[in-house]
Scaffold this active site. Structure first.
Site, PDB file in Angstrom:
ATOM      1  N   TYR A 146      -7.724  27.189  -1.942  1.00 40.93           N
ATOM      2  CA  TYR A 146      -8.104  26.558  -0.682  1.00 40.93           C
ATOM      3  C   TYR A 146      -9.583  26.813  -0.376  1.00 40.93           C
ATOM      4  CZ  TYR A 146      -3.030  26.516   0.378  1.00 40.93           C
ATOM      5  OH  TYR A 146      -1.671  26.334   0.357  1.00 40.93           O
ATOM      6  N   LYS A 177      -1.313  25.504  -6.166  1.00 40.01           N
ATOM      7  CA  LYS A 177      -0.959  24.893  -4.885  1.00 40.01           C
ATOM      8  C   LYS A 177      -2.264  24.484  -4.219  1.00 40.01           C
ATOM      9  CE  LYS A 177       1.823  26.111  -0.769  1.00 40.01           C
ATOM     10  NZ  LYS A 177       1.041  26.645   0.365  1.00 40.01           N
TER      11      LYS A 177
END
EC number: 4.1.2.13
Length: 263
Positions: A146, A177
């Site tokens: 992220y 992810k």
């Protein structure tokens, strides 16, 4: 040593696609996340939900795994976490080791990095140690990538998401992810630059409607992703099991939104 990406796929994508029920939110966001559906405050409810919906796995922090994990669904043990109480540069450091994850019954470990943060070096350095231990203990490593802080203005901008995917590949992720760009065409580029590493979309905050989230999932699958790692968009809903089963129809059954779903 087995290929750890292949091992991840054998465990967490038995039907060719994957849905992971994420539940590391208690430390990341606090109990406020459980207010929409108070049942979701109980980790046993989460395990039942994942099991009854036929999902491939759950994500827990160490304390939840120690007290509640029963082995009924494969576990990804999250090795790091942060709180919303901290107000500095984004950083998340380990609170659990790979060896401890093995003792808790984990089938994989997860670790978050914030590329762009002033502390990215610290997380990259720690991730390198975790990667070595994951190889030693034969556990797949799932990287939450992220970009945040520094020059990052829009975390879901296509070029930022693609960069996140490539960073996870370069640092040794066995699965990753990442956030959705909002468009299957731009997200497909992130999937491409992820190379041989399977991509899971981060579910993010609960959408206004169930159909809104189902559209996101359909776009992610169209882009070639392996599946989703979703938390709030399932267990914050009052009829969480019904919605979870609709997700399963879409991801595992190959249904389209134009067809009737169990919603």
């Amino acid at each position: 040593m087995a290929n750890l990406t292949e091992k991840f796929l054998r465990i967490f994508a038995r039907r060719g696609k994957s849905i992971i029920l994420a539940y590391d939110h208690g430390i990341e966001h606090g109990p406020a996340d459980f207010m929409d559906n108070p049942d979701s405050a109980d980790p046993e409810y989460i395990l039942r939900l994942a099991r009854d919906a036929g999902f491939d796995g759950v994500v827990f922090q160490r304390g939840i795994a120690e007290k509640y994990y029963d082995g009924s669904v494969p576990l990804i043990l999250k090795l790091n976490g942060k709180t919303t109480l901290y107000n500095g540069e984004p950083v998340s450091v380990a609170n659990c080791s790979v060896e401890e994850a093995v003792s808790l019954g984990a089938s994989a470990v997860g670790y978050t990095i914030y590329p762009g943060s002033g502390f990215e070096w610290k997380m990259f350095e720690e991730l390198a140690r975790i990667k070595r231990d994951a190889v030693k203990f034969d556990l797949p490593l799932v990287v939450w990538s992220y970009p945040r802080g520094g020059k990052v203005v829009n975390e879901t901008a296509p070029e930022i998401v693609a960069y996140a995917a490539r960073i996870a590949l370069e640092l040794g992720a066995d699965a990753m992810k990442i956030k959705y760009t909002g468009d299957p065409k731009t997200f497909s580029w992130a999937v491409k630059v992820a190379g041989k590493v399977p991509v899971l979309m981060s579910g993010g905050p609960k959408t206004k409607t169930e159909e809104d989230f189902l559209k996101q999932v359909e776009g992610v699958l169209e882009a070639g992703a392996l599946g989703i790692a979703v938390g709030r968009n399932v267990w914050q809903r009052r009829d969480a099991l019904k919605f979870a089963r609709a997700l399963a129809e879409l991801v595992y059954g190959g249904k389209k939104l134009a067809e009737p779903l169990n919603v």
